[in-house]
Design an enzyme around this catalytic site. Structure first.
Site, PDB file in Angstrom:
ATOM      1  N   ILE A  24      25.661  41.604  29.816  1.00 58.08           N
ATOM      2  CA  ILE A  24      26.882  40.858  30.092  1.00 58.08           C
ATOM      3  C   ILE A  24      27.305  41.226  31.510  1.00 58.08           C
ATOM      4  O   ILE A  24      27.347  42.405  31.870  1.00 58.08           O
ATOM      5  CB  ILE A  24      27.987  41.188  29.062  1.00 58.08           C
ATOM      6  CG1 ILE A  24      29.280  40.432  29.394  1.00 58.08           C
ATOM      7  CG2 ILE A  24      28.245  42.671  28.975  1.00 58.08           C
ATOM      8  CD1 ILE A  24      30.366  40.616  28.336  1.00 58.08           C
ATOM      9  N   SER A  25      27.572  40.234  32.337  1.00 60.45           N
ATOM     10  CA  SER A  25      27.841  40.481  33.758  1.00 60.45           C
ATOM     11  C   SER A  25      29.139  41.254  33.960  1.00 60.45           C
ATOM     12  O   SER A  25      30.046  41.233  33.113  1.00 60.45           O
ATOM     13  CB  SER A  25      27.913  39.154  34.515  1.00 60.45           C
ATOM     14  OG  SER A  25      26.681  38.476  34.458  1.00 60.45           O
ATOM     15  N   LYS A  26      29.241  41.920  35.093  1.00 61.23           N
ATOM     16  CA  LYS A  26      30.453  42.640  35.461  1.00 61.23           C
ATOM     17  C   LYS A  26      31.624  41.661  35.554  1.00 61.23           C
ATOM     18  O   LYS A  26      31.457  40.532  36.036  1.00 61.23           O
ATOM     19  CB  LYS A  26      30.260  43.343  36.801  1.00 61.23           C
ATOM     20  CG  LYS A  26      29.194  44.410  36.793  1.00 61.23           C
ATOM     21  CD  LYS A  26      28.764  44.806  38.200  1.00 61.23           C
ATOM     22  CE  LYS A  26      29.909  45.294  39.051  1.00 61.23           C
ATOM     23  NZ  LYS A  26      29.443  45.803  40.367  1.00 61.23           N
TER      24      LYS A  26
END
Length: 315
Positions: A161-163
């Site tokens: 999951i992206s920052k």
């Protein structure tokens, strides 16, 4: 006592006084049986105390069998303790942390939004969307306490999951101050970015090539009851021609270039945001592509990023 009187009263006066007590203990027995029991009681005085102990008489002597009933109530005294009222108390520690985290997650999200604002995200709609989506619902329970840190977290199948800062940056670039009608996301993952996009666009289409992640995204989004997200299981490099054109396309995986099929599905005036670079991640750059004419696109290279590779096909 005269001989005649002795014949009529064969028992002494003391024996006659004790006889009623014996007859009370054994109701229904005859006088002859009671009379024969008295000498036995005289021989063994302790036996006389047995009926007294059973009836709870206060004159029971110490050291006799009357002491036995003192231990008899113990099982009755222990019975109320057997249900173990402490059992509900043991459940409290497992509930309290979850409840406490649920109560504070909103404040934690607010602090995350403040960090995003400090890092240069200025669009109020993007900040509001980031504050509205509970990121901890999209990560594994063991990572929930890290959900609002500015870090990419694993979601399985070698995906992440992206920052939060990268999600906000990409959405802000895709919007460019506009109101988005139709948005395409490549790489649904756990569904978090799609949930954020649903707050700034009328319709969100999202494609995932990994079937377990596609199913997981559906489960994650279900409690939020988001009506404007349409998930698709398929090859993201192909896009979704049936729903094109799109005002914005956001690609959540890095390829050596942007697939031409996706460029063709971008509306004129639309914006595509994607990481471009080697799969090793050492030279990936966040890239903005704008379609300025039917056969003309303008590209801008912006920030250094690190994403999982963009792959074709489905698994």
């Amino acid at each position: 006592m005269s001989g005649e009187r002795a014949k009529r009263f064969p028992l002494a006066l003391e024996d006659l006084k004790r006889a009623p007590r014996k007859s009370e203990v054994r109701s229904g027995s005859g006088e002859r049986h009671a009379a024969s029991a008295v000498p036995k009681a005289a021989d063994k005085p302790a036996a006389v105390l047995k009926p007294v102990a059973k009836t709870g008489a206060a004159r029971a002597l110490p050291g006799t069998t009357a002491a036995k009933p003192a231990t008899a109530p113990k099982p009755n005294l222990l019975k109320p303790a057997m249900p173990q009222p402490a059992a509900p108390k043991l459940a409290a520690p497992s509930i309290a942390p979850a409840g406490a985290f649920a109560l504070t997650s909103e404040r934690v999200r607010e602090r995350m939004v403040e960090r995003l604002r400090a890092n240069g995200v200025t669009d109020a709609r993007v900040l509001d969307a980031m504050a509205a989506v509970p990121r901890h619902m999209f990560v594994d329970p063991g990572l929930a306490t890290q959900a609002y840190e500015d870090a990419a977290l694993p979601i399985g199948h070698q995906q992440t999951i992206s920052k939060p800062s990268v999600v906000a940056r990409m959405i802000e670039l895709a919007m460019a101050g506009r109101t988005l009608e139709r948005v395409l996301e490549i790489g649904t993952g756990c569904g978090y970015q799609a949930a954020v996009l649903s707050h700034v666009a009328r319709d969100v289409y999202s494609i995932e090539r990994i079937k377990p992640l596609y199913e997981r995204a559906k489960l994650n989004l279900r409690p939020l009851r988001v009506p404007n997200i349409r998930l698709h299981y398929g090859d993201g490099r192909v896009g979704l021609p049936s729903a094109a054109p799109f005002d914005a396309i956001v690609i959540a995986a890095a390829g050596l270039d942007v697939p031409q099929a996706l460029l063709e599905q971008l509306a004129i005036g639309g914006r595509l945001v994607a990481p471009v670079g080697a799969q090793s991640g050492q030279h990936q750059v966040l890239t903005l592509v704008e379609r300025v004419a039917p056969a003309q696109w303008r590209e801008s290279r912006l920030d250094r990023v690190f994403f999982v590779p963009l792959k074709s096909g489905v698994i």
